[in-house]
Design an enzyme around this catalytic site. Structure first.
Site, PDB file in Angstrom:
ATOM      1  N   SER A 166     -53.320 -12.364 -48.865  1.00 32.83           N
ATOM      2  CA  SER A 166     -52.017 -12.396 -49.543  1.00 32.83           C
ATOM      3  C   SER A 166     -50.966 -12.951 -48.595  1.00 32.83           C
ATOM      4  O   SER A 166     -51.132 -12.884 -47.379  1.00 32.83           O
ATOM      5  CB  SER A 166     -51.628 -10.972 -49.956  1.00 32.83           C
ATOM      6  OG  SER A 166     -50.325 -10.966 -50.506  1.00 32.83           O
ATOM      7  N   TYR A 214     -50.210  -1.500 -49.521  1.00 32.66           N
ATOM      8  CA  TYR A 214     -50.813  -2.803 -49.859  1.00 32.66           C
ATOM      9  C   TYR A 214     -50.654  -3.773 -48.684  1.00 32.66           C
ATOM     10  O   TYR A 214     -51.623  -4.454 -48.306  1.00 32.66           O
ATOM     11  CB  TYR A 214     -50.151  -3.370 -51.119  1.00 32.66           C
ATOM     12  CG  TYR A 214     -50.735  -4.676 -51.598  1.00 32.66           C
ATOM     13  CD1 TYR A 214     -52.058  -4.749 -52.045  1.00 32.66           C
ATOM     14  CD2 TYR A 214     -49.976  -5.850 -51.605  1.00 32.66           C
ATOM     15  CE1 TYR A 214     -52.597  -5.948 -52.494  1.00 32.66           C
ATOM     16  CE2 TYR A 214     -50.507  -7.052 -52.056  1.00 32.66           C
ATOM     17  CZ  TYR A 214     -51.823  -7.097 -52.491  1.00 32.66           C
ATOM     18  OH  TYR A 214     -52.347  -8.288 -52.933  1.00 32.66           O
TER      19      TYR A 214
HETATM   20  O1  NJP Z   1     -56.049  -9.377 -59.828  1.00 32.61           O
HETATM   21  P1  NJP Z   1     -56.878  -8.836 -61.090  1.00 32.61           P
HETATM   22  P2  NJP Z   1     -56.044 -10.806 -59.067  1.00 32.61           P
HETATM   23  N1  NJP Z   1     -65.171  -3.309 -56.658  1.00 32.61           N
HETATM   24  O2  NJP Z   1     -56.482  -7.409 -61.195  1.00 32.61           O
HETATM   25  C1  NJP Z   1     -61.974  -6.543 -59.052  1.00 32.61           C
HETATM   26  C2  NJP Z   1     -54.920 -10.968 -54.406  1.00 32.61           C
HETATM   27  N2  NJP Z   1     -53.522 -11.340 -54.640  1.00 32.61           N
HETATM   28  O3  NJP Z   1     -56.960 -11.767 -59.680  1.00 32.61           O
HETATM   29  O4  NJP Z   1     -63.983  -4.067 -60.803  1.00 32.61           O
HETATM   30  C3  NJP Z   1     -65.408  -4.477 -57.267  1.00 32.61           C
HETATM   31  O5  NJP Z   1     -56.678  -9.733 -62.253  1.00 32.61           O
HETATM   32  C4  NJP Z   1     -61.603  -6.373 -60.516  1.00 32.61           C
HETATM   33  O6  NJP Z   1     -62.746  -6.138 -61.309  1.00 32.61           O
HETATM   34  P3  NJP Z   1     -63.199  -4.689 -61.905  1.00 32.61           P
HETATM   35  C5  NJP Z   1     -55.274  -9.533 -54.703  1.00 32.61           C
HETATM   36  O7  NJP Z   1     -54.883  -8.654 -53.661  1.00 32.61           O
HETATM   37  C6  NJP Z   1     -53.014 -11.334 -55.901  1.00 32.61           C
HETATM   38  O8  NJP Z   1     -54.622 -11.176 -58.887  1.00 32.61           O
HETATM   39  O9  NJP Z   1     -64.046  -5.105 -63.062  1.00 32.61           O
HETATM   40  N3  NJP Z   1     -64.476  -5.236 -57.837  1.00 32.61           N
HETATM   41  C7  NJP Z   1     -61.059  -7.746 -60.853  1.00 32.61           C
HETATM   42  O10 NJP Z   1     -62.116  -8.623 -61.179  1.00 32.61           O
HETATM   43  C8  NJP Z   1     -56.781  -9.647 -54.844  1.00 32.61           C
HETATM   44  O11 NJP Z   1     -57.404  -9.522 -53.585  1.00 32.61           O
HETATM   45  C9  NJP Z   1     -51.675 -11.670 -56.102  1.00 32.61           C
HETATM   46  O12 NJP Z   1     -61.965  -3.921 -62.255  1.00 32.61           O
HETATM   47  C10 NJP Z   1     -63.223  -4.771 -57.830  1.00 32.61           C
HETATM   48  C11 NJP Z   1     -60.415  -8.201 -59.559  1.00 32.61           C
HETATM   49  O13 NJP Z   1     -60.921  -7.341 -58.507  1.00 32.61           O
HETATM   50  C12 NJP Z   1     -56.991 -11.055 -55.376  1.00 32.61           C
HETATM   51  O14 NJP Z   1     -55.739 -11.717 -55.263  1.00 32.61           O
HETATM   52  C13 NJP Z   1     -50.878 -11.985 -55.012  1.00 32.61           C
HETATM   53  C14 NJP Z   1     -62.885  -3.538 -57.230  1.00 32.61           C
HETATM   54  C15 NJP Z   1     -58.905  -8.096 -59.614  1.00 32.61           C
HETATM   55  O15 NJP Z   1     -58.413  -8.938 -60.622  1.00 32.61           O
HETATM   56  C16 NJP Z   1     -57.452 -11.128 -56.833  1.00 32.61           C
HETATM   57  O16 NJP Z   1     -56.578 -10.329 -57.638  1.00 32.61           O
HETATM   58  C17 NJP Z   1     -51.418 -11.968 -53.751  1.00 32.61           C
HETATM   59  C18 NJP Z   1     -63.925  -2.807 -56.635  1.00 32.61           C
HETATM   60  N4  NJP Z   1     -63.700  -1.615 -56.027  1.00 32.61           N
HETATM   61  C19 NJP Z   1     -52.743 -11.642 -53.573  1.00 32.61           C
HETATM   62  N5  NJP Z   1     -61.545  -3.339 -57.383  1.00 32.61           N
HETATM   63  C20 NJP Z   1     -51.053 -11.685 -57.462  1.00 32.61           C
HETATM   64  N6  NJP Z   1     -51.839 -11.554 -58.527  1.00 32.61           N
HETATM   65  O17 NJP Z   1     -49.812 -11.849 -57.562  1.00 32.61           O
HETATM   66  C21 NJP Z   1     -61.077  -4.401 -58.063  1.00 32.61           C
HETATM   67  O18 NJP Z   1     -50.623 -12.246 -52.699  1.00 32.61           O
HETATM   68  N7  NJP Z   1     -62.069  -5.256 -58.340  1.00 32.61           N
END
Ligand code: NJP
Length: 234
Positions: free
Chosen positions: A137, A150
């Site tokens: 990030s 975070y």
């Molecule tokens: O978020 P979201 P993003 N084990 O919520 C998975 C970074 N980022 O695409 O497990 C396995 O739509 C979850 O899947 P599920 C952010 O920190 C974002 O934006 O099925 N999987 C889902 O597929 C992150 O590192 C912004 O619930 C796990 C995914 O993670 C990355 O971008 C800004 C899990 C999250 O999808 C992708 O996030 C920034 C687990 N324990 C950085 N926990 C922004 N969106 O503004 C979660 O600077 N997941």
């Protein structure tokens, strides 16, 4: 055929990355906890002529990470690319931040990155090539009020990857860290397309950046790539 593991592939950035890389001829292994979403994406990629497998797991559980990576090696024979993308955040004053919040954010963002990276390295070292791309990030480099947990997790993830970059370069393994600003995804429970997110980056912007790294020649290491929406005040 190149192969990639993509964590957090069930929605948001990870889903878009999986679709793009599959269209570009990469065999993709889709990881996340939500089995139904993974099954749907797996089917969508196959309909489009791509190659996909999926495995539902929590990336903070070591045994499940090892089993999942083992499964990918059995199915694909090798792992060329790991994309550490799964991540979560909680945003509140520190007095309201619980031990449960601490554990879930740190375990997903930091421990998950550690476990996946550790699990893929032996096979990458053996073939003396590999690419590890992680979505950290822009708050790996700056902080903001009510974001202490975070920010701490993303600083830690970035520091871990920066050290690993130096540790594995002798084995021709490249480590790249993407640092996005605001991206319109499902992050923190906010639906895609909310009006206040109109000017934010889209998941496709991050997928394009990852594709650029994936297709860079072997002699190029893109250490870091930070990108923001042009309207973000940071
Ligand atoms: O978020 P979201 P993003 N084990 O919520 C998975 C970074 N980022 O695409 O497990 C396995 O739509 C979850 O899947 P599920 C952010 O920190 C974002 O934006 O099925 N999987 C889902 O597929 C992150 O590192 C912004 O619930 C796990 C995914 O993670 C990355 O971008 C800004 C899990 C999250 O999808 C992708 O996030 C920034 C687990 N324990 C950085 N926990 C922004 N969106 O503004 C979660 O600077 N997941």
């Amino acid at each position: 055929m190149k192969t990639a593991i993509i964590t957090g592939a069930s929605r948001g950035i990870g889903r878009e990355v999986a679709i793009k890389l599959a269209r570009e001829g990469v065999a993709v292994a889709l990881f996340a906890r939500s089995l139904t979403e993974l099954q749907a994406l797996d089917a969508e990629i196959k309909i489009q002529g791509g190659k996909a497998i999926h495995w539902a797991l929590d990336i903070s559980e070591e045994h499940n990470v090892q089993r999942a990576v083992h499964h990918v090696l059995q199915e694909f024979g090798h792992i060329d690319i790991l994309i550490n993308n799964a991540g979560i955040g909680t945003f509140k004053p520190i007095e309201e931040t619980s031990m449960g919040d601490w554990d879930s954010v740190m375990n997903t963002n930091v421990k998950g990155t550690f476990l996946l990276t550790k699990a893929v390295l032996p096979s990458m070292r053996e073939k003396r090539s590999g690419l590890i791309i992680s979505v950290a990030s822009d708050v790996s480099r700056r902080t903001f009020a009510n974001g202490a947990l975070y920010c701490a997790s993303k600083f830690a993830q970035d520091a871990f990857l920066s050290a690993i970059r130096k540790e594995v370069r002798k084995d021709n393994i490249r480590v790249s860290t993407i640092m996005p600003g605001l991206v319109d995804t499902f992050f923190h429970g906010s639906p895609v397309g909310n009006p206040e997110k109109t000017n934010w980056l889209k998941s496709t912007d991050i997928a394009n950046a990852i594709s650029y790294i994936v297709h860079s020649p072997d002699h190029v290491v893109i250490d870091e790539l930070m990108l923001h929406p042009s309207h973000q005040d940071y």
